[in-house]
Design an enzyme around this catalytic site. Sequence first.
Site, PDB file in Angstrom:
ATOM      1  N   LYS A 116       3.810  -0.110 -14.973  1.00 10.99           N
ATOM      2  CA  LYS A 116       3.152  -0.882 -14.031  1.00 10.99           C
ATOM      3  C   LYS A 116       2.186  -1.329 -14.547  1.00 10.99           C
ATOM      4  CE  LYS A 116       1.139  -0.043  -9.329  1.00 10.99           C
ATOM      5  NZ  LYS A 116       1.175   0.828  -8.095  1.00 10.99           N
ATOM      6  N   ASP A 128       6.904  -4.786   0.037  1.00 12.80           N
ATOM      7  CA  ASP A 128       6.954  -3.267  -0.446  1.00 12.80           C
ATOM      8  C   ASP A 128       7.686  -2.263   0.330  1.00 12.80           C
ATOM      9  OD1 ASP A 128       5.980  -1.081  -1.663  1.00 12.80           O
ATOM     10  OD2 ASP A 128       3.765  -1.261  -1.261  1.00 12.80           O
ATOM     11  N   ARG A 167       3.811   9.710  -3.060  1.00 11.99           N
ATOM     12  CA  ARG A 167       4.970   9.317  -1.867  1.00 11.99           C
ATOM     13  C   ARG A 167       6.044  10.638  -1.960  1.00 11.99           C
ATOM     14  NH1 ARG A 167       1.196   6.733   0.313  1.00 11.99           N
ATOM     15  NH2 ARG A 167       0.391   5.140  -0.892  1.00 11.99           N
ATOM     16  N   GLU A 187      -2.379  -3.393  -8.548  1.00 13.66           N
ATOM     17  CA  GLU A 187      -2.929  -2.183  -7.665  1.00 13.66           C
ATOM     18  C   GLU A 187      -3.923  -1.468  -8.513  1.00 13.66           C
ATOM     19  OE1 GLU A 187       0.142  -0.288  -5.897  1.00 13.66           O
ATOM     20  OE2 GLU A 187      -0.257  -1.314  -4.248  1.00 13.66           O
ATOM     21  N   GLU A 224       8.776   6.379   2.210  1.00 10.90           N
ATOM     22  CA  GLU A 224       7.259   6.028   2.328  1.00 10.90           C
ATOM     23  C   GLU A 224       7.019   5.432   3.694  1.00 10.90           C
ATOM     24  OE1 GLU A 224       5.476   3.998  -0.848  1.00 10.90           O
ATOM     25  OE2 GLU A 224       3.605   3.785   0.175  1.00 10.90           O
ATOM     26  N   ARG A 244       7.683  -3.815 -14.579  1.00  9.34           N
ATOM     27  CA  ARG A 244       7.669  -3.948 -13.068  1.00  9.34           C
ATOM     28  C   ARG A 244       7.085  -5.312 -12.472  1.00  9.34           C
ATOM     29  NH1 ARG A 244       4.946  -0.261  -9.565  1.00  9.34           N
ATOM     30  NH2 ARG A 244       7.096   0.130  -8.375  1.00  9.34           N
ATOM     31  N   ARG A 247       0.674 -12.563  -0.136  1.00  9.63           N
ATOM     32  CA  ARG A 247       1.195 -11.488  -1.022  1.00  9.63           C
ATOM     33  C   ARG A 247       2.757 -11.584  -1.305  1.00  9.63           C
ATOM     34  NH1 ARG A 247       0.452  -5.158   0.205  1.00  9.63           N
ATOM     35  NH2 ARG A 247       2.242  -4.507  -0.935  1.00  9.63           N
ATOM     36  N   LYS A 262      11.262  -5.027  -6.773  1.00 11.61           N
ATOM     37  CA  LYS A 262      11.537  -4.422  -5.532  1.00 11.61           C
ATOM     38  C   LYS A 262      12.416  -5.254  -4.794  1.00 11.61           C
ATOM     39  CE  LYS A 262       7.505  -1.425  -5.682  1.00 11.61           C
ATOM     40  NZ  LYS A 262       6.395  -1.119  -4.359  1.00 11.61           N
TER      41      LYS A 262
HETATM   42  C1  BDP Z   1       3.597   1.297  -2.838  1.00 12.27           C
HETATM   43  C2  BDP Z   1       2.913   2.762  -3.023  1.00 12.27           C
HETATM   44  C3  BDP Z   1       2.095   3.242  -4.029  1.00 12.27           C
HETATM   45  C4  BDP Z   1       3.028   2.664  -5.314  1.00 12.27           C
HETATM   46  C5  BDP Z   1       3.387   1.233  -5.350  1.00 12.27           C
HETATM   47  C6  BDP Z   1       4.159   0.957  -6.427  1.00 12.27           C
HETATM   48  O1  BDP Z   1       2.283   2.766  -1.756  1.00 12.27           O
HETATM   49  O2  BDP Z   1       1.915   4.420  -4.027  1.00 12.27           O
HETATM   50  O3  BDP Z   1       2.156   3.011  -6.253  1.00 12.27           O
HETATM   51  O4  BDP Z   1       4.012   1.158  -4.101  1.00 12.27           O
HETATM   52  O5  BDP Z   1       5.155   0.737  -6.204  1.00 12.27           O
HETATM   53  O6  BDP Z   1       4.326   0.970  -1.702  1.00 12.27           O
HETATM   54  O7  BDP Z   1       3.608   0.851  -7.483  1.00 12.27           O
END
Ligand code: BDP
Length: 715
Positions: free
Chosen positions: A310, A386, A191, A314, A414, A346, A357, A381
């Site tokens: 993290k 997101d 990003r 994901e 992003e 995080r 979500r 966040k």
């Molecule tokens: C998302 C992004 C991704 C990040 C993720 C994060 O697309 O690339 O790794 O957040 O915050 O918005 O871990």
Amino acid sequence: MRTGRARLALALGLLLWATAARAEDGSDLWLRYPLVSNAARLAQYRAAVTGLLVATDTATGRATHDELTRGLRGLLGTEVPAVRDVVRGGILVASVPSRVPLISAFDLKARLARAGSEGYVIRTIARARATDPPTIVITAQYDVGVLYGAFAFLRLLQTHQPVDALDIVERPRLQHRILDHWDNLDGTVERGYAGSSLWDWDALPGIKSPRYSDYARANASLGINGVVLNNVNAKAASLSPEYIAKAAALATVFRPYGIRVYLSARFTAPMELGGLKTADPLAPDVKAWWRRKAEEIYAAIPDFGGFLVKANSEGQPGPQDYARTHADGANTLAEALAGRGIVMWRAFVYAQNADDRARQAYAEFTPLDGRFGPNVLLQIKNGPIDFQPREPFSPLFGAMPQTKLAIELQITKEYLGFATHLVYLAPLFEEALAADTHTKRTGSSVRQIVQGAAGVANAGSSRNWCGSVFACANWHAFGRLAWNPQLTSAALADEWLRMTFTNDASFVEPVKAMMLTSRQAAVDYMTPLGLTHLMARGHHYGPGPWVADAGRADQNSVYFHRADATGIGFDRTATGSNAVAQYAPEWREAFGRLDRVPDDYLLWFHHVPWDHRMASGRTLWNELTARYCRGVESVRRMRATWASLAGTIDAERYEETRAFLGIQEQEARWWRDASVLYFQTFSKQPIAPDACGAPEHTLDYYRSIVSRNVPGSAN
Ligand code: BDP
């Protein structure tokens, strides 16, 4: 002997060289220090600043001295002499104030106490004899405070403020003011839209680019005191001895500027680097591995700030892979740091195919409130999904009273047009920080609750640091808000414009107005009325409201907008996912009721019939299309404003912004046309005539656009 003509040529050559060296390519950011253009102010400053005494002889003291010398030389157009005393006026800069008679004589003790360990005091002190010019004292409990004070003093001059009767006490409101770099070890930046990584990992630790200290200066000027060097999607190798040495080299450059280095840690590093069979955070050998790793890091980086993690998000590994909780995972790493640093854990998690979500983080973390160690911060966040153009605040901020919290904001855009679109993010940051959670505690707004702010950085190898000059305003705004979350977007835009371009009101005022409308413009042309996550798949550039083929349901646009023949929006009320129940009663009421929900969050919380009558009197469908067009119109106005300012600033930065605004208008139009055509397939209603006119192409055309090799994609 040189002839007169030769001398003239030489002088001209030098002048040309000096002009070229000062080319306005954005690389000086907001630290340009041009000669003060206001003659009266310049005279005042020259009279006040007759000498400079920096009585702090540490690396930070020297950095302070160098910055003041550089800044004053540029702003005053003359060399300010270093003096041994300031009896006849000048600036006195000193930490350890008790050792400086002038300061102890004037009893600044109470002010210094208020300034705390990182803050500073700036005070004009009149001398006993009326004929003696006063002394400006910049002082602090520790040397980093005087560095911050020096930048604050220079800022006064940069923005042409009076300095004759200063009495300033500043202390940072948030303890942890951190930039998170999502930089990969191969030099790419997840990003990142400003070239490649600032860190030349290959050449480190042997070669330290001069950019590293300029980067540190820029951060220190804002009060940023920590930098996470590597991507949250971390490689275990960043904790290897080889990379620890590289991180240590950066830490050496940053240390004088009060900046601590942090690393993103991969949860399975004990297996990948240590050869262990498990990364179970409660396994004794795993705990021992993290302890040894921490010792190894502290041996190389004595002021190492800690880890950012993290986990179970994901595809990243985490404690849940071993049937342990986030608290178990965080605490193992935190204990290894043994009070010397912090773990920023995080809260950005979401499960595969969750019903909603937006509910996930709250569901996973609130049962763990009170179970995190004292040196763990839960990093949340700003919104529940997101980094979207607009989200309601995350309900977690109000639901973890026994946990230390930090807010994570995204400076890199992003989801807001990368470095191409001019979108000033301070209004978004301000909105997030000012949100009142309405929870029963003294000081229930997000900015009162958090102890830290992390900004996902947008600086890279690009000559202007951020990919476009205006994108750097977001770095500036983040840092200043982390220091003082009460600052307003307008004040910050004003300050940044004056320092970056000029103090001339005929430029500052219209451009400030333009900046302040730009975020709402992006919301309108991308995701109006509480819509969210409609960007093209993967790289997130351009519209993709039709995206339905992502591997996971909750990464598809159709999952988020839920448009159908009856209406559009995600029902998060009691009849739907009931995410609204995660908020305090005031918000449940405000968000949950169709007759009370603010337009900005309408489709975030409700699935609304196309014919629903809005406060404006329009139907939802007509309001939606009107908002899309309003966004395009705002960009047109931004462009016109800029066009009217031709010739008022340097050609280089003027032209860059002019060109970017041209692209932004085209792309705002692309967003609007594609989106209204797509949603029309559900509403089956005509687009009311508006200033944008009929869409330029067919929906098929927009759907067929495939952007390739877009920068910043996840690797
Ligand atoms: C998302 C992004 C991704 C990040 C993720 C994060 O697309 O690339 O790794 O957040 O915050 O918005 O871990």
